[in-house]
Scaffold this motif. Structure first.
Motif, mmCIF file in Angstrom:
data_model
loop_
_atom_site.group_PDB
_atom_site.id
_atom_site.type_symbol
_atom_site.label_atom_id
_atom_site.label_comp_id
_atom_site.label_asym_id
_atom_site.label_seq_id
_atom_site.Cartn_x
_atom_site.Cartn_y
_atom_site.Cartn_z
ATOM 1 N N PHE A 290 0.828 -1.210 0.000
ATOM 2 C CA PHE A 290 0.000 0.000 0.000
ATOM 3 C C PHE A 290 0.864 1.263 0.000
ATOM 4 O O PHE A 290 0.522 2.259 -0.647
ATOM 5 C CB PHE A 290 -0.941 0.011 1.203
ATOM 6 N N LEU A 291 1.983 1.240 0.733
ATOM 7 C CA LEU A 291 2.883 2.392 0.709
ATOM 8 C C LEU A 291 3.449 2.616 -0.692
ATOM 9 O O LEU A 291 3.572 3.759 -1.150
ATOM 10 C CB LEU A 291 4.028 2.201 1.707
ATOM 11 N N ALA A 292 3.792 1.529 -1.378
ATOM 12 C CA ALA A 292 4.282 1.656 -2.756
ATOM 13 C C ALA A 292 3.207 2.256 -3.652
ATOM 14 O O ALA A 292 3.490 3.117 -4.497
ATOM 15 C CB ALA A 292 4.716 0.289 -3.281
ATOM 16 N N TYR A 297 0.998 6.328 -7.177
ATOM 17 C CA TYR A 297 -0.276 6.680 -7.795
ATOM 18 C C TYR A 297 -0.278 8.097 -8.363
ATOM 19 O O TYR A 297 -0.862 8.353 -9.414
ATOM 20 C CB TYR A 297 -1.417 6.522 -6.785
ATOM 21 N N LYS A 298 0.366 9.026 -7.678
ATOM 22 C CA LYS A 298 0.389 10.426 -8.125
ATOM 23 C C LYS A 298 1.729 10.820 -8.750
ATOM 24 O O LYS A 298 1.985 12.012 -8.976
ATOM 25 C CB LYS A 298 0.089 11.349 -6.941
ATOM 26 N N LEU A 299 2.585 9.842 -9.064
ATOM 27 C CA LEU A 299 3.928 10.157 -9.532
ATOM 28 C C LEU A 299 3.915 10.861 -10.884
ATOM 29 O O LEU A 299 4.643 11.834 -11.095
ATOM 30 C CB LEU A 299 4.766 8.876 -9.611
ATOM 31 N N SER A 354 -12.611 3.054 -8.818
ATOM 32 C CA SER A 354 -12.429 4.505 -8.868
ATOM 33 C C SER A 354 -10.949 4.863 -9.008
ATOM 34 O O SER A 354 -10.569 5.709 -9.829
ATOM 35 C CB SER A 354 -13.003 5.148 -7.604
ATOM 36 N N LEU A 355 -10.096 4.216 -8.213
ATOM 37 C CA LEU A 355 -8.656 4.462 -8.318
ATOM 38 C C LEU A 355 -8.139 4.137 -9.716
ATOM 39 O O LEU A 355 -7.320 4.872 -10.278
ATOM 40 C CB LEU A 355 -7.900 3.623 -7.279
ATOM 41 N N LEU A 356 -8.620 3.055 -10.293
ATOM 42 C CA LEU A 356 -8.160 2.643 -11.616
ATOM 43 C C LEU A 356 -8.617 3.631 -12.683
ATOM 44 O O LEU A 356 -7.815 4.095 -13.514
ATOM 45 C CB LEU A 356 -8.680 1.239 -11.941
ATOM 46 N N MET A 484 -0.098 -0.684 -10.349
ATOM 47 C CA MET A 484 -0.110 -1.081 -8.938
ATOM 48 C C MET A 484 -1.537 -1.187 -8.415
ATOM 49 O O MET A 484 -1.846 -2.062 -7.599
ATOM 50 C CB MET A 484 0.677 -0.062 -8.122
ATOM 51 N N VAL A 485 -2.421 -0.313 -8.869
ATOM 52 C CA VAL A 485 -3.835 -0.411 -8.481
ATOM 53 C C VAL A 485 -4.399 -1.754 -8.936
ATOM 54 O O VAL A 485 -5.095 -2.447 -8.171
ATOM 55 C CB VAL A 485 -4.648 0.751 -9.091
ATOM 56 N N TRP A 486 -4.100 -2.129 -10.175
ATOM 57 C CA TRP A 486 -4.617 -3.399 -10.705
ATOM 58 C C TRP A 486 -4.050 -4.582 -9.924
ATOM 59 O O TRP A 486 -4.787 -5.530 -9.589
ATOM 60 C CB TRP A 486 -4.262 -3.514 -12.190
ATOM 61 N N LEU A 487 -2.765 -4.550 -9.590
ATOM 62 C CA LEU A 487 -2.149 -5.653 -8.849
ATOM 63 C C LEU A 487 -2.709 -5.767 -7.434
ATOM 64 O O LEU A 487 -2.764 -6.865 -6.871
ATOM 65 C CB LEU A 487 -0.634 -5.450 -8.782
ATOM 66 N N GLN A 488 -3.142 -4.648 -6.863
ATOM 67 C CA GLN A 488 -3.663 -4.628 -5.494
ATOM 68 C C GLN A 488 -5.185 -4.686 -5.457
ATOM 69 O O GLN A 488 -5.788 -4.363 -4.432
ATOM 70 C CB GLN A 488 -3.199 -3.352 -4.786
ATOM 71 N N ARG A 489 -5.808 -5.114 -6.548
ATOM 72 C CA ARG A 489 -7.270 -5.044 -6.648
ATOM 73 C C ARG A 489 -7.968 -5.841 -5.555
ATOM 74 O O ARG A 489 -8.976 -5.386 -4.999
ATOM 75 C CB ARG A 489 -7.741 -5.498 -8.030
#
Length: 506
Positions: A290-292, A297-299, A354-356, A484-489
Motif C-alpha cells: 500500500f505504501l508503494a 499513484y500520483k507520480l 475509482s482508483l483505476l 499497482m492499483v490493478w495488482l492490489q485489486r
C-alpha cells in the motif's frame, strides 16, 4: 435555531478557518515561489532543487507523535499547537518576503524550508483537530468545507499571488500580504475555535523517555546523513559538482541512509508513540504494498506539475497574469469541480474501480502538456477575458487567454481532482482509529514523496531532454501507479467502501 444547529455551524466555521490556514502556505513554498525565482533570474535546474524545501511534508510523521502526546499550556492540545504554528508561519513568511532569492539563495532556501516545516506541522494538527471536533455524522460535510477552504487558500497564495506580483511588480509585497493573512488566521484560531475534548493519548507513556527517543531519532537522521555524505566524498564525488546529476545523487543517498538509522535509533531509545503507531500500521496485510501504491499513484501527476509554472512562464512565454488566471484561479476551481465529480462517481463505484479509472484519466491528461510544448501558444486560438475588479484582485484591461492552455489546464485539474478524491479515500481506509493523527501523517508523508523528490530530477531532466520529451516521460512514469492499483485489486476490495467527501485536501 436550535443549540445543535448553532453548534454545528460553529464547528464548520472552525473547519473553514483551519482549511484556509492549511492551504495558504503550500503555494508559497511551491508554485508561487517558483514564479518568484523565475522572474528573479534563477536558472531552471536550481529552481528544481528548490523543490526540496518541501521535504518536511514527507517527514512529518516523525514529529507528529509529539504533537499528539504533548500539550502547550493554557490553550489546549489541538488549539495550542494550531496557534503556535500559525503565529510562527506569519513571522517566517514576513521574513521570507524580506529576502532576495538571487542575492541570498541559501538564506532564502532556509526560510522556505522553515515555512514548509511549520506548514507540515500545522497540517498534522488540522487533520487531528478535524477528526476530534466533528461527530461521525458531520465528517463528510466537514471534509467538504475543509476542501473548499483549502482550495480557496491555494487560489489566494497561488493564482491571486501571481496576479498581484504582476500588478505590483513586487514579490516581497505579496509575501508580506500573505504573512498578514496568516496572522489573521492565528487570531481567529485563538479567539473563535471551539475546544475539543481531551481524548486519551495514543499511549500513556513516560514524557521524558518520549523526548529522549525523539532526540535519538534526530541523532540517527544526522548520523545517516553525514555518513552517506562522507562516503560519497571518499568515492571521489563532489557535492558542489556543477553536474546536477551528482548533486541529485548526494541528496537521494543522504535521505536513503538517514531514514533507516533514524527509525532504529527511535526504536532502541523508546520513542513509544512513534514505535507503536508504526507497528500498528505495518501489522496489517499488504502494508508495504500500500505504501508503494501511495507513492506511485500520483507520480506522473507530480512530474507533470512539478515545473508547470516555469514551463508556462519561461518555456512558453506566457505572462505571470495569464498563468495566474488560467493555471491558479481557473485551474483550482476546476480541481474543486473534479473532486465533486469524483465524489459523485465514487458513490457508484468501489474504491478499486475509482482508483483505476481516475488513475488512467490522470495519465491521459499529461499528454496535454506535451501538445502545448509541441504546438506552442496560439495553436488553438484565444479566449477573450474582460476586465474585472473583485476587490482583492483586479484585471485593469481586457486580455486574451490561450485556448490550448485553458484546455490543458482544464483536463489536468479536473482529472487530478477526481484522482485526489479516490486517493484520500484510500488514506482514510488505511488509518487505525487509535493512531489516526500519526497514521494519517505517515501516509500523507509518503503521498508527498513524489511531489517533493521529483522536483530536482524534473529540473535536471527538462534541461537535458527538453520540454516535449519531459512531458512524454511524465506519462511513462504514471503507468506503474495504474498497474499497482490493478495488482492490489483484491486488497483494495477488502478495504470496503469508506465514506468519501466531495473533495480532498492535497
Amino acid at each position: 435555531m436550535t443549540a445543535h444547529t448553532l453548534g454545528r455551524g460553529w464547528r464548520l466555521f472552525a473547519i473553514l478557518v483551519l482549511g484556509f490556514a492549511s492551504g495558504l502556505p503550500l503555494a508559497l513554498t511551491g508554485q508561487a515561489m517558483q514564479a518568484w525565482l523565475t522572474v528573479d533570474g534563477v536558472d531552471i535546474a536550481t529552481i528544481g532543487f528548490f523543490g526540496l524545501v518541501g521535504v518536511p511534508y514527507t517527514f512529518k510523521f516523525l514529529w507528529a507523535p509529539l504533537m499528539d502526546r504533548f500539550e502547550p499550556p493554557l490553550l489546549g492540545r489541538r488549539r495550542g499547537w494550531l496557534v503556535v504554528t500559525q503565529l510562527a508561519l506569519a513571522a517566517l513568511l514576513w521574513w521570507m518576503g524580506s529576502l532576495s532569492p538571487s542575492a541570498a539563495p541559501e538564506l532564502f532556501a532556509i526560510a522556505a524550508l522553515l515555512v514548509a516545516f511549520l506548514s507540515a506541522s500545522q497540517d498534522v494538527v488540522v487533520d487531528a483537530y478535524r477528526t476530534d471536533l466533528l461527530p461521525e455524522e458531520e465528517r463528510g460535510l466537514g471534509a467538504s468545507v475543509h476542501v473548499f477552504a483549502y482550495r480557496l487558500a491555494m487560489i489566494t497564495s497561488g493564482g491571486i499571488a501571481l496576479i498581484w506580483a504582476g500588478q505590483w511588480q513586487s514579490w516581497p509585497r505579496v509575501y508580506h500580504s500573505m504573512a498578514a493573512i496568516m496572522l489573521g488566521c492565528a487570531v481567529l484560531s485563538l479567539l473563535t475555535l471551539p475546544r475539543v475534548a481531551s481524548h486519551l493519548r495514543a499511549l500513556d507513556s513516560d514524557p521524558a523517555r518520549e523526548l529522549r527517543g525523539f532526540v535519538a531519532m534526530l541523532a540517527g537522521l544526522a548520523v545517516g546523513y553525514l555518513a552517506a555524505h562522507h562516503l560519497l566524498k571518499l568515492a571521489g564525488l563532489d557535492p558542489d559538482d556543477p553536474n546536477r546529476w551528482i548533486q541529485l545523487l548526494f541528496v537521494l543517498m543522504e535521505i536513503a541512509a538517514a531514514l533507516p538509522l533514524a527509525y532504529l535509533a527511535a526504536r532502541r531509545a523508546g520513542f513509544e508513540t512513534l514505535n507503536r503507531s508504526l507497528s500498528s500500521y505495518f501489522a496489517q496485510r499488504g502494508a508495504a504494498a500500500f505504501l508503494a501504491l501511495i507513492i506511485l499513484y500520483k507520480l506522473g501527476d507530480a512530474f507533470a506539475g512539478s515545473l508547470t509554472t516555469p514551463f508556462l512562464i519561461k518555456g512558453m512565454g506566457f505572462s505571470q497574469e495569464e498563468v495566474g488566471i488560467a493555471n491558479k484561479v481557473i485551474g483550482l476551481w476546476l480541481t474543486i469541480l473534479g473532486a465533486f465529480i469524483g465524489g459523485l462517481i465514487m458513490t457508484r463505484l468501489a474504491l478499486y474501480r475509482s482508483l483505476l479509472l481516475f488513475g488512467v484519466l490522470q495519465l491521459v491528461s499529461n499528454f496535454g502538456f506535451y501538445l502545448l510544448a509541441e504546438l506552442g501558444r496560439g495553436a488553438w486560438g484565444a479566449v477573450d477575458l474582460p476586465a474585472f475588479d473583485w476587490g482583492i484582485v483586479a484585471l485593469d484591461r481586457p486580455t486574451q487567454l490561450d485556448g490550448l492552455l485553458l484546455t490543458v489546464i482544464a483536463g489536468e485539474n479536473i482529472s487530478g481532482g477526481m484522482g485526489t478524491v479516490a486517493f484520500i479515500a484510500l488514506l482514510m481506509a488505511l488509518c487505525n482509529q487509535r493512531f489516526t493523527a500519526t497514521h494519517y501523517a505517515l501516509l500523507s508523508a509518503f503521498a508527498a514523496v513524489g511531489r517533493i523528490y521529483v522536483s530536482p530530477l524534473s529540473g535536471v531532466l527538462s534541461a537535458s531532454i527538453g520540454w516535449p520529451s519531459f512531458f512524454l516521460f511524465s506519462i511513462v512514469v504514471a503507468v506503474p501507479g495504474v498497474a499497482m492499483v490493478w495488482l492490489q485489486r483484491d486488497a483494495l476490495a477488502a478495504l470496503g467502501r469508506p465514506a468519501v467527501p466531495a473533495g480532498a485536501d492535497d
